[in-house]
Design an enzyme around this catalytic site. Structure first.
Site, PDB file in Angstrom:
ATOM      1  N   GLY A   1      37.699  24.885 -19.694  1.00  0.00           N
ATOM      2  CA  GLY A   1      37.778  23.663 -18.897  1.00  0.00           C
ATOM      3  C   GLY A   1      38.247  24.016 -17.499  1.00  0.00           C
TER       4      GLY A   1
ATOM      5  N   CYS B   1      39.063  30.681 -23.168  1.00  0.00           N
ATOM      6  CA  CYS B   1      39.430  30.514 -21.749  1.00  0.00           C
ATOM      7  C   CYS B   1      40.547  29.462 -21.603  1.00  0.00           C
ATOM      8  CB  CYS B   1      38.193  30.193 -20.911  1.00  0.00           C
ATOM      9  SG  CYS B   1      38.506  30.438 -19.161  1.00  0.00           S
ATOM     10  N   TYR B   2      40.240  28.265 -21.086  1.00  0.00           N
ATOM     11  CA  TYR B   2      41.295  27.236 -20.998  1.00  0.00           C
ATOM     12  C   TYR B   2      41.888  26.998 -22.388  1.00  0.00           C
ATOM     13  CZ  TYR B   2      43.709  22.852 -20.060  1.00  0.00           C
ATOM     14  OH  TYR B   2      44.677  21.885 -19.947  1.00  0.00           O
TER      15      TYR B   2
ATOM     16  N   HIS C   1      34.389  34.605 -22.121  1.00  0.00           N
ATOM     17  CA  HIS C   1      33.448  33.606 -22.651  1.00  0.00           C
ATOM     18  C   HIS C   1      32.459  34.264 -23.614  1.00  0.00           C
ATOM     19  CE1 HIS C   1      34.555  30.093 -20.246  1.00  0.00           C
ATOM     20  NE2 HIS C   1      34.917  30.981 -19.331  1.00  0.00           N
TER      21      HIS C   1
ATOM     22  N   GLU D   1      30.381  32.891 -25.455  1.00  0.00           N
ATOM     23  CA  GLU D   1      29.145  32.106 -25.610  1.00  0.00           C
ATOM     24  C   GLU D   1      28.067  32.482 -24.590  1.00  0.00           C
ATOM     25  OE1 GLU D   1      32.028  31.135 -24.504  1.00  0.00           O
ATOM     26  OE2 GLU D   1      31.888  29.644 -22.912  1.00  0.00           O
TER      27      GLU D   1
ATOM     28  N   GLY E   1       4.523  11.027 -27.495  1.00  0.00           N
ATOM     29  CA  GLY E   1       3.740  12.261 -27.548  1.00  0.00           C
ATOM     30  C   GLY E   1       4.600  13.468 -27.215  1.00  0.00           C
ATOM     31  N   GLY E   2       5.822  13.228 -26.713  1.00  0.00           N
ATOM     32  CA  GLY E   2       6.760  14.316 -26.438  1.00  0.00           C
ATOM     33  C   GLY E   2       7.334  14.876 -27.737  1.00  0.00           C
TER      34      GLY E   2
ATOM     35  N   ASP F   1      10.455  15.222 -28.944  1.00  0.00           N
ATOM     36  CA  ASP F   1      11.514  14.533 -29.679  1.00  0.00           C
ATOM     37  C   ASP F   1      10.988  13.336 -30.467  1.00  0.00           C
ATOM     38  OD1 ASP F   1      12.994  16.387 -28.343  1.00  0.00           O
ATOM     39  OD2 ASP F   1      13.771  14.987 -26.857  1.00  0.00           O
TER      40      ASP F   1
ATOM     41  N   LYS G   1      17.523  20.885 -28.667  1.00  0.00           N
ATOM     42  CA  LYS G   1      16.057  20.949 -28.503  1.00  0.00           C
ATOM     43  C   LYS G   1      15.421  22.070 -29.319  1.00  0.00           C
ATOM     44  CE  LYS G   1      12.820  19.113 -25.812  1.00  0.00           C
ATOM     45  NZ  LYS G   1      12.798  17.678 -25.485  1.00  0.00           N
TER      46      LYS G   1
END
Ligand code: XMP
Length: 517
Positions: free
Chosen positions: A56, A83-84, A170, A172, A226-227, A229, A373
């Site tokens: 953060g 980290c934070y 980090h 990640e 049509g996307g 998701d 996604k």
């Protein structure tokens, strides 16, 4: 998600919190992000097998810095501070945090204590990504340093008896060479995760959850664009309740070549639903006649879209549930996770007028609400959806209308649609469709002089736009090989009417945007 091991990530406002969540999911462990304002009893109520405290922007030494209930460390649940999150752990448990003489930023060589379960299987020395001004100078009681760098004695600390861990770097981000292994070690070696988060298990659970929510005779409506998701949401709900799902697809006439046909095919045969295709191309063209201002185009298209959709929704009788393809980043960004400070409405809510939404007395069905996604795409693949639909590139709501500069006519639509199809075909043939994140053609409003055969021509300039990016906030233009550009250009001027010149857009974002309008 019922009956699945769960990690809770407490968010302190870091830019990387979503990334932590994605990495945990990539390790086949389910996780949820919650605000640091969430009461401890609510966190424990989710029955986590481990807790991660995110980074953060604040300094723990500030009076108004975000804090955590100290009892979080006494729940007999493993905690990893990042980290934070590390500084907060140290501060809360009685260690010392101080401003470092030198800010540590970027790739830093770190020595790891490989006897710690957090670093099992790692190299003794590797690069970790740092970004901090404050650091831990005295560890709390029970903790020891398990990693250090030249400038930082506590790159990581642990109280392994209590299963409390913290890292200053980090893990990640991919710049941390063995970051994913650190996270995996925390999940598997410390928290005892078994890797029960898989997309096939998700599909089984979700199909059951939809049936439970909707009941034996409930009916659902979904707006299908049509996307990726909305298409994957439709396929999942179809699997759960078949044609008790009605999908409304508004064809505004600005879709790409064959797009509407492909939606019709998939949701008629492969995932049978009650499909309503609103063929509104003429209405939209009439609404846009004579309009060249980009904002005015968007406004009119948006308004007409809501009108068509609402009209169908009003017509449907006895449909109690409204389904949406909301995904987890929408949920995180809409403020329901970040606490009251950040409120940003996301595009899936609010499209429909309140009186139309109120008709759906059963509430919302959002089967993808907890997915990122890439997970949505995996679900689509697992369900056997067509490759093109699952890997569809982003496509703006107003469609091809904002890729035609100036007034829109049926002829110009044909030009941009045909040229777009050629571009897509050639990029796929060259095997570049996964490397280039978005690519399309734009019909400029400029005509130039050319010569075809013995004829002088005076036709349009067509532009190719192709970009690479992680997030579409910043983009680079794709370095398409010259030979491929040559082939695309030749095909377009030969095969597409009204074009006698092709140019390639070599502008980054910023300063340009991806779309031209
Ligand atoms: P820009 O042009 O803002 O585009 O750099 C960034 C990304 O957003 C897409 N985009 C839209 N998507 N409705 C959408 O759903 C819109 O009105 C819209 N405008 C732009 C664009 O295609 C790119 O992926």
């Amino acid at each position: 998600m019922q009956n699945v091991q769960r990690i809770i990530i407490v968010d302190f406002g870091a830019q990387y919190t979503q990334l932590i969540a994605r990495r945990v999911r990539e390790a086949n462990v389910f996780c949820e992000v919650v605000s640091y304002l969430t009461p401890l009893c609510d966190i424990m109520g989710k029955n986590p097998v481990g807790i991660i405290l995110s980074g953060g922007p604040a300094s723990v030494l500030d009076a108004d810095a975000p804090r955590i209930d100290p009892a979080i460390f006494e729940q007999n649940v493993p905690v990893l501070g990042i980290c934070y999150g590390m500084q907060l752990s140290a501060y809360t448990l009685g260690g010392t945090v101080e401003r470092a003489a030198q800010r540590e930023y970027g790739r830093v060589p770190v020595e790891f204590d490989l006897s710690s379960p957090l670093f099992a299987g790692m190299k003794p020395r590797s690069i970790a990504w740092m970004s901090h001004t404050y650091h831990v100078t005295t560890a709390p009681e029970g903790f020891t340093s398990i990693a250090h760098s030249e400038n930082c004695a506590f790159c990581a600390m642990a109280d392994s008896k209590r299963r409390l861990y913290a890292v200053q770097f980090h893990p990640e981000v991919t710049h941390s060479e063995e970051g994913q292994l650190v996270l995996r070690n925390f999940l598997y070696n410390v928290c005892g995760c078994t890797g029960d988060w898989t997309m096939s298990a998700f599909i089984d659970r979700t199909v059951q959850a939809i049936r439970d929510q909707v009941g034996p005779s409930g009916k659902v409506m979904l707006g299908l664009s049509g996307g990726v998701d909305s298409s994957v949401a439709a396929a999942l709900i179809s699997r759960a309740i078949g044609d008790r799902l009605t999908c409304v697809y508004v064809d505004h006439g600005f879709m790409r070549k064959n797009e509407t046909e492909s939606v019709r095919e998939v949701f008629t045969h492969q995932f049978p639903v009650n499909l309503i295709v609103v063929d509104a191309g003429k209405r939209f063209l009439d609404k846009l006649a004579g309009i060249s201002d980009p904002e005015e185009k968007r406004k009119r298209i948006g308004g007409e879209f809501v009108y068509c959709f609402s009209d169908e929704a009003r017509r449907l009788q006895g449909v109690e549930f409204l389904a949406q393809g909301t995904i987890y980043p929408d949920v995180i960004e809409s403020g329901s996770v970040k606490g009251s400070a950040v409120i940003k409405s996301h595009h899936n809510v609010g499209g429909l007028p309140a009186d139309v939404r109120a008709r759906f007395t059963g509430g919302l069905v959002e089967p993808l609400r907890m997915l990122f996604k890439d997970e949505v795409r995996k679900v689509g693949e697992e369900l056997g959806m067509p490759h093109d639909m699952v890997w569809r590139q982003p496509f703006p709501g107003p469609g091809l209308a904002i890729r035609i500069m100036g007034e829109i006519t049926p002829e110009k639509l044909e030009t941009v649609r045909e040229s777009d199809a050629i571009l897509r075909e050639e990029i796929a043939l060259a095997g570049l469709d996964r490397d280039i994140n978005q690519y399309f053609t734009v019909l400029t409003n400029t005509r130039t002089v050319g010569v075809m055969g013995d004829e002088r021509t005076h036709d349009f300039v067509l532009a190719i736009r192709a970009v690479t990016t992680d997030d579409f906030m910043t983009v680079d233009w794709a370095r398409i090989p010259y030979d491929l550009l040559a082939k695309i250009s030749a095909r377009i001027v030969n095969e597409v009417p009204r074009v006698n010149r092709v140019v390639y857009d070599i502008t980054t974002k910023p300063p340009a945007t991806v779309e031209w309008e």
